[in-house]
Scaffold this motif. Structure first.
Motif, PDB file in Angstrom:
ATOM      1  N   SER A   1       9.133  10.937  11.882  1.00  0.00           N
ATOM      2  CA  SER A   1       9.133   9.448  12.008  1.00  0.00           C
ATOM      3  C   SER A   1      10.110   8.049  12.645  1.00  0.00           C
ATOM      4  O   SER A   1       9.291   8.184  13.036  1.00  0.00           O
TER       5      SER A   1
ATOM      6  N   PRO B   1       3.614  16.989  -0.211  1.00  0.00           N
ATOM      7  CA  PRO B   1       2.748  16.148  -0.228  1.00  0.00           C
ATOM      8  C   PRO B   1       2.013  16.255  -1.620  1.00  0.00           C
ATOM      9  O   PRO B   1       1.328  17.527  -1.911  1.00  0.00           O
TER      10      PRO B   1
ATOM     11  N   ASP C   1      -1.968  14.456   5.374  1.00  0.00           N
ATOM     12  CA  ASP C   1      -1.069  14.184   4.192  1.00  0.00           C
ATOM     13  C   ASP C   1       0.291  14.001   5.376  1.00  0.00           C
ATOM     14  O   ASP C   1       0.329  13.648   6.017  1.00  0.00           O
ATOM     15  N   SER C   2       1.515  13.939   4.653  1.00  0.00           N
ATOM     16  CA  SER C   2       2.839  13.448   4.974  1.00  0.00           C
ATOM     17  C   SER C   2       3.636  14.388   6.208  1.00  0.00           C
ATOM     18  O   SER C   2       4.133  14.129   6.546  1.00  0.00           O
TER      19      SER C   2
ATOM     20  N   ILE D   1       6.395   5.809   2.712  1.00  0.00           N
ATOM     21  CA  ILE D   1       5.804   6.892   3.307  1.00  0.00           C
ATOM     22  C   ILE D   1       4.504   6.133   3.904  1.00  0.00           C
ATOM     23  O   ILE D   1       4.681   6.526   5.374  1.00  0.00           O
ATOM     24  N   ALA D   2       4.232   5.240   3.480  1.00  0.00           N
ATOM     25  CA  ALA D   2       2.867   5.022   3.276  1.00  0.00           C
ATOM     26  C   ALA D   2       2.994   4.123   4.816  1.00  0.00           C
ATOM     27  O   ALA D   2       2.454   3.200   5.998  1.00  0.00           O
TER      28      ALA D   2
ATOM     29  N   TYR E   1       4.148   4.333   7.885  1.00  0.00           N
ATOM     30  CA  TYR E   1       3.244   5.456   9.294  1.00  0.00           C
ATOM     31  C   TYR E   1       3.000   4.025   9.795  1.00  0.00           C
ATOM     32  O   TYR E   1       2.051   3.854  10.265  1.00  0.00           O
TER      33      TYR E   1
ATOM     34  N   LEU F   1      -4.963   8.920   6.684  1.00  0.00           N
ATOM     35  CA  LEU F   1      -3.728   9.828   6.345  1.00  0.00           C
ATOM     36  C   LEU F   1      -3.057   9.484   4.573  1.00  0.00           C
ATOM     37  O   LEU F   1      -3.088   8.263   3.996  1.00  0.00           O
TER      38      LEU F   1
ATOM     39  N   ALA G   1      -1.366   8.775   2.263  1.00  0.00           N
ATOM     40  CA  ALA G   1       0.399   9.405   1.427  1.00  0.00           C
ATOM     41  C   ALA G   1       0.946   8.982  -0.137  1.00  0.00           C
ATOM     42  O   ALA G   1       0.920   7.874  -0.131  1.00  0.00           O
TER      43      ALA G   1
ATOM     44  N   ARG H   1       4.743  12.819  -3.190  1.00  0.00           N
ATOM     45  CA  ARG H   1       5.242  14.118  -2.738  1.00  0.00           C
ATOM     46  C   ARG H   1       5.976  14.737  -4.475  1.00  0.00           C
ATOM     47  O   ARG H   1       6.268  13.997  -5.554  1.00  0.00           O
TER      48      ARG H   1
END
Ligand SMILES: Cc1cc2nc3c(=O)[nH]c(=O)nc-3n(C[C@H](O)[C@H](O)[C@H](O)COP(=O)(O)OP(=O)(O)OC[C@H]3O[C@@H](n4cnc5c(N)ncnc54)[C@H](O)[C@@H]3O)c2cc1C
Length: 466
Positions: free
Chosen positions: A50, A147, A162-163, A184-185, A188, A264, A266, A269
Motif C-alpha cells: 500500500s 479482513p 477486501d483489504s 485502511i479505508a 486506500y 473495497l 475495509a 480485521r
C-alpha cells in the motif's frame, strides 16, 4: 520428533522479531510460516504494497498539479501493476533480507501450516503434502489477522474486494466505493482518489478516523474532497451487489444509490487463528475473537505467548515487532522495562496523519481543562515553499500549559515529524523545549515551535489573569 526451545508461528513483524530475540538468547528456534514467502501480511498484502502504491499516487498527484508546466494524463485502462512497478523489487529485497536474517541467527524456517496437538506439540502440514510433528518448550503465536468481511457484503475479489485483495485488481478502476473510515479505508480511499479514481468513502460515523481530533480529520476530508473524492458520513449501507454487467451497486439507507466499477470493504480485521486448533493447546479466544495476553504477552497457558495483530490493537507493524521481541524476552524471564505506552500512530493517507500521546478530546475527558497550540503548515516557510495545504500540527498540554500530553499532525511528512513529539513525551519534556531548541530552517519541524509559542502565550495570559 525434533524439540525446539522456542517455536514461533508466523513470520510477520511479530514472528520475525520474536524468533531473532529467542536466537540472541541462545535458544534453538524454529519459525513456521504457511506461505512460501517470509514477512507476513505486512510485507505482502499490507504495509509495503500500500505504501508503494501511495508513493506513485503522490508522484501522479504532483504531476497533475503541475499540469500547467507539462500536459499530463494517465493512460486509459492503466494496469494497476504498472503503478506498483517497484513493488516486486521491494518485496524480493525484503523477502531475502528477512530470510537471511533468520538464517544468520541460526533460526530454522519451516514452510508449512502449524496446528497445535497439545500445548507443546505442533503438527506442520506441508503444501506439497505430508506433515511433521515437532515439540516446543515455549511457543509464540504470531499469526496476524485477516479482513473482517461482514456477511451482507458479497466479497468476490473480482468486483468487491477486501483489504487483502484490493491490490489484485488488474486495472485501475474509474470509480471505487470504499466502505469504512478507519486507517485502511482512509489510506486506500485517498490513494486511489489521488490516482484519479472517483472515490466515495462511506461510513456510519460522522467523521473518518474517529480516534483523532475532529479538526485534523476535517482537514483530511477537505483534502480528500478537494481531490474530487466524496465522503458520506453518517450513512448506513443497506445492500451491496454486482449488477452482473458493469457496476457494483451500493444502496444506502437514506435512498442514495452509488454505482462504481469496484468496491473495497475495509471493515476491520480479525485474528488469524482458524488453522491453529487452539483448543488442543488449552486456549480459547476472548469475546473480541482475539487471543488474550497479560502485560508479559503470556496467554492463559504458561508456555504460550502471543504477539502482533493476533492479540488486537494497535495492530501496527511497528507495535507488533516490539511485542514479538518482548514475548521472547518474557518467555525466558529477561528483565524488561514497561512497554512504552507512547506509541505513535501513522496513517499513510494523502495527506498523512499521525499522532502520539493523547488527543485533545481524550485530554479534556481525562483532565478537564487543557491548553492547545496549533500551527498550520502555511505558517512556516517550508510549508509555503512546498505549497503544502491542509497541513497542521497541534500540541496538547496540561492545564498549566507545561507538560506535553500529545501531538497530532495532518499533512505530508506527518509520520516522520511525529517522532519529535514522541521524544518530547518520552523525555517528559515541557512544551518550552520546542521553543528553546533550534530546528533546521526551513523545515516543517518549525511548526512545533509555532504551536508551542501559542501554548506559552495562553499560559502567560492565564498567569496574568491571576
Ligand atoms: C492495507 C494495510 C496497510 C497497513 N499499513 C501499515 C502501516 O503503514 N504501518 C504499520 O505499522 N502497520 C500497517 N499495517 C498493519 C500491519 O501490516 C500489521 O499490524 C502487521 O503485519 C502485523 O504483524 P503480525 O506479525 O502480527 O502478522 P502478519 O504480518 O499478518 O504475519 C502473520 C504470518 O503468520 C502466518 N500464519 C498464519 N497462520 C499460520 C499457521 N497456522 N501456520 C503458519 N503460519 C501461519 C501468515 O501466513 C503470516 O505470514 C497495515 C495493514 C494493512 C492490511
Amino acid at each position: 520428533m525434533t524439540n525446539y526451545d522456542l517455536v514461533v508461528i508466523g513470520s510477520g513483524p511479530a514472528g520475525q522479531k520474536s524468533a531473532i530475540q529467542g536466537a540472541k538468547l541462545g535458544k534453538k528456534v524454529a519459525v513456521i510460516e504457511k506461505t512460501k514467502e517470509t514477512g507476513g501480511s505486512c510485507v505482502f498484502r499490507g504495509t509495503i504494497p500500500s505504501k508503494t502504491l501511495r508513493e506513485n499516487a503522490l508522484r501522479i498527484k504532483s504531476m497533475r498539479q503541475n499540469a500547467a508546466i507539462a500536459n499530463f494524463e494517465l493512460n486509459e485502462d492503466l494496469e494497476l501493476a504498472t503503478l506498483i512497478t517497484r513493488l516486486d523489487d521491494v518485496l524480493n529485497a525484503l523477502d531475502h533480507y528477512l530470510s537471511d536474517q533468520l538464517e544468520h541467527n541460526g533460526i530454522e524456517l519451516i514452510h508449512g501450516r502449524a496446528k497445535f496437538l497439545s500445548a507443546n506439540s505442533i503438527e506442520i502440514s506441508f503444501v506439497g503434502g505430508g506433515s511433521n510433528i515437532i515439540s516446543a518448550d515455549k511457543v509464540v503465536i504470531a499469526t496476524g489477522s485477516y479482513p473482517r468481511n461482514p456477511q451482507e457484503i458479497p466479497i468476490d475479489h473480482e468486483h468487491i474486494f477486501d483489504s487483502d485483495s484490493i491490490l489484485s485488481m488488474l486495472y485501475l478502476p474509474k470509480s471505487l466505493t470504499v466502505l469504512g473510515s478507519g486507517v485502511i479505508a482512509s489510506e486506500y480511499a485517498s490513494i486511489f482518489q489521488a490516482l484519479g479514481v472517483k472515490v466515495h468513502m462511506i461510513d456510519k460515523y460522522p467523521a473518518p478516523l474517529g480516534f483523532l481530533d475532529r479538526d485534523l480529520t476535517d482537514k483530511f476530508v477537505h483534502a480528500f474532497e478537494s481531490m474530487g473524492g466524496t465522503w458520506l458520513g453518517e450513512t448506513k449501507v443497506n445492500k451491496v451487489h454486482w449488477n452482473g454487467y458493469d457496476a457494483v451497486i451500493t444502496e444506502c439507507a437514506d435512498g442514495q444509490v452509488i454505482k462504481s466499477d469496484k468496491l473495497l470493504c475495509a471493515a476491520g480485521r480479525i485474528a488469524n487463528v482458524s488453522d491453529l486448533c487452539l483448543e488442543n493447546a488449552g486456549l480459547t479466544l476472548n469475546e473480541r475473537g482475539l487471543i488474550s495476553v497479560d502485560d508479559n504477552l503470556q496467554t492463559a497457558v504458561a508456555s504460550i505467548f502471543a504477539a502482533g495483530d493476533v492479540i488486537g490493537p494497535p495492530s501496527l507493524a511497528s507495535a507488533s515487532m516490539e511485542q514479538g521481541r518482548r514475548a521472547s524476552c518474557n518467555a525466558y524471564a529477561v528483565k524488561l522495562g514497561q512497554m512504552h505506552q507512547t506509541l505513535p500512530a501513522g496513517i499513510y493517507s494523502i495527506p498523512e496523519l499521525s499522532s502520539v500521546g493523547i488527543s485533545e478530546t481524550q485530554a479534556k475527558k481525562q483532565f478537564g481543562e487543557v491548553m492547545v497550540g496549533r500551527a498550520n503548515f502555511e505558517d512556516v516557510a517550508r510549508g509555503q515553499i512546498s505549497d503544502i495545504q491542509d497541513g497542521m500540527l497541534k500540541i496538547v498540554c496540561d492545564d498549566q500549559g507545561q507538560k506535553v500530553l500529545g501531538v497530532m499532525i495532518v499533512g505530508e511528512g506527518a509520520t516522520e515529524l511525529i517522532h519529535i513529539g514522541q521524544m518530547a513525551l518520552l523525555a517528559n519534556a515541557e512544551v518550552d523545549i520546542f521553543v528553546e531548541s533550534i530546528f533546521n530552517f526551513p523545515t516543517l519541524a518549525e511548526a512545533y515551535r509555532v504551536a508551542a509559542l501559542e501554548v506559552i502565550e495562553q499560559r502567560d495570559q492565564h498567569k496574568d489573569a491571576y
